[in-house]
Write a protein that holds these residues in place. Sequence first.
Motif, mmCIF file in Angstrom:
data_model
loop_
_atom_site.group_PDB
_atom_site.id
_atom_site.type_symbol
_atom_site.label_atom_id
_atom_site.label_comp_id
_atom_site.label_asym_id
_atom_site.label_seq_id
_atom_site.Cartn_x
_atom_site.Cartn_y
_atom_site.Cartn_z
ATOM 1 N N GLN A 138 16.443 13.368 48.584
ATOM 2 C CA GLN A 138 17.039 13.031 49.882
ATOM 3 C C GLN A 138 17.900 14.186 50.401
ATOM 4 N N PHE A 139 18.713 14.737 49.502
ATOM 5 C CA PHE A 139 19.590 15.839 49.927
ATOM 6 C C PHE A 139 18.762 17.062 50.320
ATOM 7 N N ALA A 140 17.746 17.364 49.504
ATOM 8 C CA ALA A 140 16.909 18.527 49.806
ATOM 9 C C ALA A 140 16.232 18.341 51.166
ATOM 10 N N MET A 141 15.728 17.133 51.409
ATOM 11 C CA MET A 141 15.027 16.863 52.677
ATOM 12 C C MET A 141 15.976 17.002 53.867
ATOM 13 N N TRP A 142 17.115 16.363 53.743
ATOM 14 C CA TRP A 142 18.110 16.350 54.827
ATOM 15 C C TRP A 142 18.548 17.784 55.147
ATOM 16 N N THR A 143 18.835 18.554 54.095
ATOM 17 C CA THR A 143 19.320 19.931 54.261
ATOM 18 C C THR A 143 18.214 20.831 54.812
ATOM 19 N N ALA A 144 16.998 20.638 54.321
ATOM 20 C CA ALA A 144 15.882 21.466 54.802
ATOM 21 C C ALA A 144 15.582 21.159 56.266
ATOM 22 N N LEU A 145 15.688 19.883 56.660
ATOM 23 C CA LEU A 145 15.515 19.540 58.079
ATOM 24 C C LEU A 145 16.572 20.253 58.914
ATOM 25 N N CYS A 146 17.822 20.176 58.440
ATOM 26 C CA CYS A 146 18.935 20.826 59.148
ATOM 27 C C CYS A 146 18.679 22.326 59.269
ATOM 28 N N ALA A 147 18.161 22.925 58.189
ATOM 29 C CA ALA A 147 17.884 24.378 58.200
ATOM 30 C C ALA A 147 16.869 24.731 59.282
ATOM 31 N N ASP A 148 16.011 23.798 59.629
ATOM 32 C CA ASP A 148 15.019 24.026 60.680
ATOM 33 C C ASP A 148 15.481 23.504 62.038
ATOM 34 N N GLY A 149 16.768 23.150 62.142
ATOM 35 C CA GLY A 149 17.307 22.702 63.423
ATOM 36 C C GLY A 149 16.916 21.277 63.787
ATOM 37 N N GLY A 189 18.504 4.192 68.214
ATOM 38 C CA GLY A 189 18.927 5.594 68.041
ATOM 39 C C GLY A 189 18.030 6.325 67.046
ATOM 40 N N PHE A 190 17.555 5.610 66.030
ATOM 41 C CA PHE A 190 16.622 6.213 65.060
ATOM 42 C C PHE A 190 15.222 6.310 65.695
ATOM 43 N N ARG A 191 14.844 5.223 66.359
ATOM 44 C CA ARG A 191 13.486 5.129 66.921
ATOM 45 C C ARG A 191 13.203 6.234 67.935
ATOM 46 N N ARG A 192 14.226 6.692 68.641
ATOM 47 C CA ARG A 192 14.000 7.709 69.677
ATOM 48 C C ARG A 192 13.691 9.086 69.106
ATOM 49 N N GLY A 193 13.723 9.231 67.784
ATOM 50 C CA GLY A 193 13.403 10.517 67.158
ATOM 51 C C GLY A 193 11.907 10.740 67.040
ATOM 52 N N ASN A 194 11.531 11.716 66.202
ATOM 53 C CA ASN A 194 10.104 12.083 66.050
ATOM 54 C C ASN A 194 9.431 11.440 64.850
ATOM 55 N N GLY A 195 10.212 11.170 63.819
ATOM 56 C CA GLY A 195 9.578 10.690 62.597
ATOM 57 C C GLY A 195 10.597 10.135 61.622
ATOM 58 N N THR A 196 10.093 9.575 60.528
ATOM 59 C CA THR A 196 10.961 9.047 59.467
ATOM 60 C C THR A 196 10.317 9.353 58.124
ATOM 61 N N VAL A 197 11.153 9.836 57.207
ATOM 62 C CA VAL A 197 10.695 9.995 55.819
ATOM 63 C C VAL A 197 11.158 8.766 55.042
ATOM 64 N N LEU A 198 10.232 8.122 54.360
ATOM 65 C CA LEU A 198 10.570 6.975 53.509
ATOM 66 C C LEU A 198 10.608 7.458 52.064
ATOM 67 N N PHE A 199 11.676 7.127 51.370
ATOM 68 C CA PHE A 199 11.836 7.524 49.972
ATOM 69 C C PHE A 199 11.556 6.318 49.081
ATOM 70 N N PHE A 200 10.678 6.519 48.135
ATOM 71 C CA PHE A 200 10.358 5.490 47.139
ATOM 72 C C PHE A 200 10.581 6.065 45.750
ATOM 73 N N GLU A 201 10.702 5.188 44.771
ATOM 74 C CA GLU A 201 10.665 5.575 43.349
ATOM 75 C C GLU A 201 9.568 4.748 42.689
ATOM 76 N N GLN A 220 4.919 21.228 60.675
ATOM 77 C CA GLN A 220 6.251 21.731 60.315
ATOM 78 C C GLN A 220 6.902 20.829 59.262
ATOM 79 N N ILE A 221 6.795 19.526 59.469
ATOM 80 C CA ILE A 221 7.406 18.598 58.504
ATOM 81 C C ILE A 221 6.692 18.713 57.156
ATOM 82 N N ASP A 222 5.383 18.893 57.189
ATOM 83 C CA ASP A 222 4.625 19.060 55.948
ATOM 84 C C ASP A 222 5.106 20.294 55.180
ATOM 85 N N LYS A 223 5.363 21.400 55.888
ATOM 86 C CA LYS A 223 5.884 22.615 55.233
ATOM 87 C C LYS A 223 7.219 22.328 54.556
ATOM 88 N N ILE A 224 8.068 21.594 55.254
ATOM 89 C CA ILE A 224 9.387 21.267 54.714
ATOM 90 C C ILE A 224 9.227 20.392 53.472
#
Length: 206
Positions: free
Chosen positions: A140-151, A97-109, A38-42
Amino acid sequence: MSFATEHMGVKSTCFADAVTGRRSIRKLKRHASVNQAQIDKIVRIVVNAPSAYNMQSGRLVVLMDDEHEALWDLAKETYAKLIPQEKVASFMERLDGFRRGNGTVLFFEDEETIRRMQEKIPANKDAFVDWSHHGSGMLQFAMWTALCADGIAASLQHVNAIEQQVKERYHISPSWKMIAQMPFGASDEEPVEKSTLDYADVVKFY
Ligand SMILES: Cc1cc2nc3c(=O)[nH]c(=O)nc-3n(C[C@H](O)[C@H](O)[C@H](O)COP(=O)(O)O)c2cc1C
């Protein structure tokens, strides 16, 4: 407008609802149905975000499950030594609070991409570092919003003191500069109240 057709079989909300519904959720718990597919699709949608001259300097690393937990353990170990003693307990709780989630996206340039663009277009040499950050912000915004769109709940973090250890652990190119982290999962809190400026003070139509 909807993401729905791209997300076969995944509950998805419309763009307007996702943009207005997105919040910083810093207390996460495990989301029962989130998985790597699911995260890969996003992420495959998110990488369509624009960049200056289409330079595509953004790079993403997605850590799931055990690796996600290892990241936040590393952050806890590192920041326990960096922040004032009296703030350690509350900061560790925040990181948990972060660690209790499922995953983390790391952003690099990728600084090598930026350097090549500076060479190619010297007239805009000084702008490329700013534009790289703008491009990262779009991702970052696209990722955050797309995650939200998937609940899926998320927040944006900057625990960049762990950059070197992360690069070593995941054999990441020295030219990738760590910009931010986005831990995600299910929400375990109500978002804090937030004030919004008057629309008329922010937007002008003529
Ligand atoms: C560029 C940027 C940097 C941010 N950095 C952090 C951060 O390091 N830690 C954090 O908890 N929130 C961070 N935030 C989240 C903001 O505090 C949050 O988006 C803002 O207060 C509005 O709240 P909302 O996200 O719930 O709408 C950042 C947001 C942006 C756009």
